[in-house]
Enzyme design. Structure first.
Site, PDB file in Angstrom:
ATOM      1  N   ASP A 128      10.024 -24.141  -9.890  1.00 58.83           N
ATOM      2  CA  ASP A 128      10.099 -25.526  -9.849  1.00 58.83           C
ATOM      3  C   ASP A 128      11.577 -25.962  -9.620  1.00 58.83           C
ATOM      4  O   ASP A 128      12.374 -25.312  -9.548  1.00 58.83           O
ATOM      5  CB  ASP A 128       9.933 -25.902 -11.639  1.00 58.83           C
ATOM      6  CG  ASP A 128       8.591 -25.626 -12.181  1.00 58.83           C
ATOM      7  OD1 ASP A 128       7.675 -25.281 -11.065  1.00 58.83           O
ATOM      8  OD2 ASP A 128       8.307 -25.502 -13.275  1.00 58.83           O
TER       9      ASP A 128
ATOM     10  N   HIS B  57       4.982 -13.666  11.213  1.00 59.63           N
ATOM     11  CA  HIS B  57       4.878 -12.271  10.390  1.00 59.63           C
ATOM     12  C   HIS B  57       5.541 -11.358  11.086  1.00 59.63           C
ATOM     13  O   HIS B  57       5.895 -10.314  10.399  1.00 59.63           O
ATOM     14  CB  HIS B  57       3.212 -12.048  10.699  1.00 59.63           C
ATOM     15  CG  HIS B  57       2.541 -11.078   9.482  1.00 59.63           C
ATOM     16  ND1 HIS B  57       3.554 -10.059   8.962  1.00 59.63           N
ATOM     17  CD2 HIS B  57       1.401 -11.201   8.840  1.00 59.63           C
ATOM     18  CE1 HIS B  57       2.626  -9.414   8.122  1.00 59.63           C
ATOM     19  NE2 HIS B  57       1.443  -9.969   8.005  1.00 59.63           N
TER      20      HIS B  57
END
Length: 464
Positions: free
Chosen positions: A397, A170
């Site tokens: 995808d 983070h």
């Protein structure tokens, strides 16, 4: 609830380091004030689930690990700081990224695994078996291993599908940045020669100044914090991550109810759910009535920085905190629309350029005193973040495989009872018309508090 953790067995290869496919510049890179917030120094993990498309016959020669290794190696030529190591400067204690390409530790740890079952046997991580997701990410054991900004794990299942577990620091990026990086890897795995969006570092744009100017940021006094009977001195509370699906109709009922109460004052889905979920968690955790509770919203600031606009491709942290504090008896007894109105007002202020500038300067000035209440796991704090618009849910995808689901992983960020995530429906929900406009709520709770929270969410179905 069935437990599938015992039935999942993984055959794992050795961890390897993936390096950039071309030489990258050696450098020491500084991070922004927002990157250097103390509670950002941890790895946040997600699991992305892929199935072969209906028109795609399973190709035994297709190896997702091999494809992703190659794609990651190419992406690291653009995002080379992700192959470096996070180091703390001895002088000021701030994090930097050491991009020493000649180091043997330079690279991204990558683990391949083969599962003994199909994805259907773990319900495609589409219900509250998501606790199993923690086995599908690379969890490096030693504390110093969190100095790797990025880690990957790919697991192949006997059905032909696979999961990609991504762990990212983070301190390097927020959710929007993580999504940008993940999309770049999948784009190159799909055959593109370069990412559609080029990365921009420029962390100096969000470095604050030391200031004596007072900044009134709402906070909660530790001494007055509400307590929950589910946490005790023995520290033996079992905490799990749950997913609750809120349908579009439930959200519509909530917003109409609030509009009626407030005499036609309108609220966004985020604002309405934030108030309702905050109150529901307070009730589920049975917080002490005379104590204080805080909602801590993570607010994106990209549209706020008029004088210092962040360039397209910037992937560093760009969020500040918007906080609302109430006594438990107030949140229980006030009309809900009053709570939601406070949330709306706080969020709108947090979006302003003045608030953002003062927040960054406040974080820089008080960096050494940065104490994160959300890590205290008190139950009195609800840290709320929205992932609905990050882009993870867009059909990323490749190779005839469909992105069907992604979930946060029960890790340090979510192993407390403070964090709550609003996420968009997954691809399985496409066949459920009730989930159009719906939201998935991920929240960590003590097991004994879950039933009450579930009842609170289910009550949305019957709002008049």
């Amino acid at each position: 609830m069935e437990n599938h953790e015992a039935s999942l067995k993984l055959e794992m290869k050795d961890v390897v380091l993936i390096k950039p496919s071309k030489p990258t510049p050696p450098s020491i890179l500084s991070l922004s004030t927002l990157d250097n917030k103390e509670n950002n120094n941890n790895i946040c993990q997600t699991v992305h689930l892929y199935l072969p498309s209906e028109n795609h016959e399973s190709d035994s020669s297709f190896n997702p690990s091999h494809v992703l290794k190659e794609a990651l190696s190419k992406v690291l030529c653009y995002y080379y700081p992700l192959a470096g190591r996070l180091v703390k400067h001895a002088y000021d204690g701030k994090l930097r990224v050491d991009c020493n390409a000649s180091s043997t530790e330079f690279g991204v740890p990558f683990l391949e695994a083969i599962a003994n079952c199909s994805l259907s046997s773990i319900h495609y991580l589409n219900n509250n078996d998501i606790e199993i997701a923690k086995h599908l990410v690379l969890d490096l054991p030693s504390p110093q291993d969190k100095s790797y900004p990025l880690v990957f794990m790919v697991t192949q299942f006997i059905c032909g599908g696979f999961t990609i577990g991504m762990g990212i620091s983070h301190a390097i990026c927020d959710g929007a940045g993580a999504s940008q990086i993940f999309k770049a890897i999948v784009e190159l795995a799909s055959g593109r020669s370069e990412p559609l969006e080029k990365p921009v570092w420029e962390r100096e744009k969000l470095v604050g100044s030391i200031t004596k100017q007072p900044f009134s940021q709402c906070s909660i006094d530790i001494k007055s914090m509400a307590s929950t009977p589910f946490l005790n001195q023995t520290n033996n509370t079992i905490i799990k991550l749950y997913c609750f699906k809120v349908t579009g109709e439930m959200i519509k009922r909530l917003k109409l109810s609030l509009m009626k109460e407030s005499e036609k004052l309108g609220f966004t889905t985020f604002e309405a759910l934030a108030g309702y979920v905050w109150r529901s968690r307070v009730r589920a955790l049975k917080l002490s009535n005379n104590g204080e509770t805080m909602l801590d919203m993570l607010v994106g600031i990209r549209r706020s920085l008029k004088d210092c606009s962040l360039p397209k491709g910037y992937y560093g942290n760009s969020i500040v905190n918007g906080k609302v504090v109430l006594k438990v008896n107030e949140i229980n007894e006030k009309p809900l629309y009053e709570v939601v109105k406070l949330i709306k007002e706080t969020k709108n202020v947090a979006f302003t350029a003045d608030y953002v500038t003062k927040s960054i300067n406040f974080y820089e000035t008080n960096r050494e005193e940065d104490m994160s209440l959300e890590l205290e796991a008190s139950g009195a704090v609800t840290v709320l973040t929205e992932w609905k618009h990050l882009g993870f849910d867009n059909n990323i995808d490749f190779g005839g495989y469909r992105a069907m689901n992604f979930v946060p992983v029960p890790c340090k960020m979510l192993a407390t009872i403070d964090t709550c995530i609003f996420s968009a429906p997954n691809m399985f929900d496409e066949h459920d018309t009730s989930m159009k406009g719906g939201v998935r709520i991920f929240t960590s709770l003590p097991v004994d508090a879950m039933a009450k929270f579930r009842d609170e969410i289910e009550a949305l179905r019957f709002l008049n």
